[in-house]
Design a protein around this motif. Structure first.
Motif, short mmCIF file in Angstrom:
data_model
loop_
_atom_site.label_atom_id
_atom_site.label_comp_id
_atom_site.label_asym_id
_atom_site.label_seq_id
_atom_site.Cartn_x
_atom_site.Cartn_y
_atom_site.Cartn_z
N PRO A 1 0.83 -1.21 0.00
CA PRO A 1 0.00 0.00 0.00
C PRO A 1 0.86 1.25 0.00
N THR A 2 0.47 2.21 -0.81
CA THR A 2 1.27 3.43 -0.93
C THR A 2 0.69 4.59 -0.14
N ARG A 3 -0.51 4.38 0.41
CA ARG A 3 -1.14 5.45 1.16
C ARG A 3 -1.47 4.98 2.57
N LEU B 1 -1.65 -5.38 8.23
CA LEU B 1 -2.19 -6.67 7.83
C LEU B 1 -1.25 -7.33 6.83
N SER B 2 -1.54 -8.58 6.52
CA SER B 2 -0.81 -9.30 5.48
C SER B 2 -1.82 -10.10 4.68
N ASP C 1 -10.70 -7.52 13.08
CA ASP C 1 -10.83 -6.27 13.83
C ASP C 1 -10.30 -5.07 13.05
N PHE C 2 -10.60 -5.07 11.76
CA PHE C 2 -10.25 -3.95 10.90
C PHE C 2 -11.52 -3.50 10.18
N THR C 3 -11.47 -2.36 9.56
CA THR C 3 -12.59 -1.90 8.76
C THR C 3 -12.53 -2.52 7.37
N ARG D 1 -7.10 -1.93 0.78
CA ARG D 1 -5.73 -1.51 0.54
C ARG D 1 -4.84 -2.70 0.18
N TYR D 2 -5.33 -3.91 0.47
CA TYR D 2 -4.56 -5.14 0.22
C TYR D 2 -5.17 -6.00 -0.87
#
Length: 243
Positions: free
Chosen positions: A19-21, A27-28, A58-60, A66-67
């Motif tokens: 991810p660039t931003r 995460l992986s 537990d992420f949005t 992004r991955y």
């Protein structure tokens, strides 16, 4: 190749773009795929969504994007994560035993992860592990007089038989036995109408070899391949015409 297929190739074969931003990646792909497998094992492939997987981690949901671009790419990663490496042939093992073991290993994978039956349908980009399963069959048959397309078709034939039995076992429910499910549903009806369907009644009443559809079909497929290999060998051994 479309953009979605390019994304899948990148994710499966790498190296994946970082991810660039935003903040440093937390995460992986491995963690994301494992969460997807967990969800599919528990509730089936239909229950898997970006939202579901994000919740397990537990992420949005937006952070997952992004991955992984979307669900199709997520499922491709899940397949690669769920697959074992194909069984390595023991030293001196002939092609027939290799393919027999291969089919049984694949069957166990489908039993352990039934959603793989849905996730591996149709043309799609496959990952290194899945391609290794195809490689194992094609390599086992190499040097036995079969053409490249015939070796590929043999892999498709074996996988199709395994899939068919696995689909029936999944549909049979907790027992996992298609024959037991059929007997439970139709046994009494067939017995009561044995005069109309004597062959079916006799076959259903015979317990010998019951629940052996996987091995019966495998042996017949391998018998056919053996006959073709032998026929090709006989042709090669024949002296040239006019010799």
């Amino acid at each position: 190749m479309g953009e979605a297929a390019n994304d899948t190739v990148r994710l499966l074969w790498g190296p994946p773009a970082r991810p660039t931003r935003g903040p440093k990646p937390a995460l992986s792909l491995e963690r994301i795929a494992a969460a997807g497998v967990e969800a599919a094992d528990a509730e089936g492939l239909g229950a898997v969504s970006m939202q579901k997987v994000a919740g397990l981690l537990d992420f949005t949901k937006m952070s997952l994007y992004r991955y992984v671009p979307g669900k199709a790419e997520l499922v491709a990663l899940m397949v690669e994560s769920a697959l074992d490496e194909p069984p390595a042939p023991a030293t001196g093992t002939d092609w027939r035993k290799q393919l027999f073991d291969w089919a049984h290993h694949l069957t166990r994978l489908f039993v352990r992860h039934p959603w793989l039956l849905d996730a591996t349908n149709g043309p799609r980009v496959v990952g290194p592990k899945e391609l290794a399963w195809l490689e194992r069959v094609v390599a086992a048959l190499d040097g036995h007089g079969l053409t490249g397309p015939e070796r590929m078709d043999a892999a498709v034939l074996l996988a199709g038989h395994v899939r068919g039995i696995a689909e029936q076992s999944r549909a049979a429910g907790p027992s996992g036995s298609p024959e037991a499910a059929l007997l439970a549903l139709l046994g009494a009806v067939v017995r009561e109408n044995a005069d109309r369907y004597p062959a079916v009644a006799a076959a259903m009443a015979d317990p010998d070899g019951r629940d052996q559809a996987l091995d019966f079909g495998l042996e017949r497929i391998l018998d056919g391949l053996a006959a073709l290999i032998e026929r090709r060998a006989q042709v090669e051994d024949q002296p040239p015409s006019g010799a």
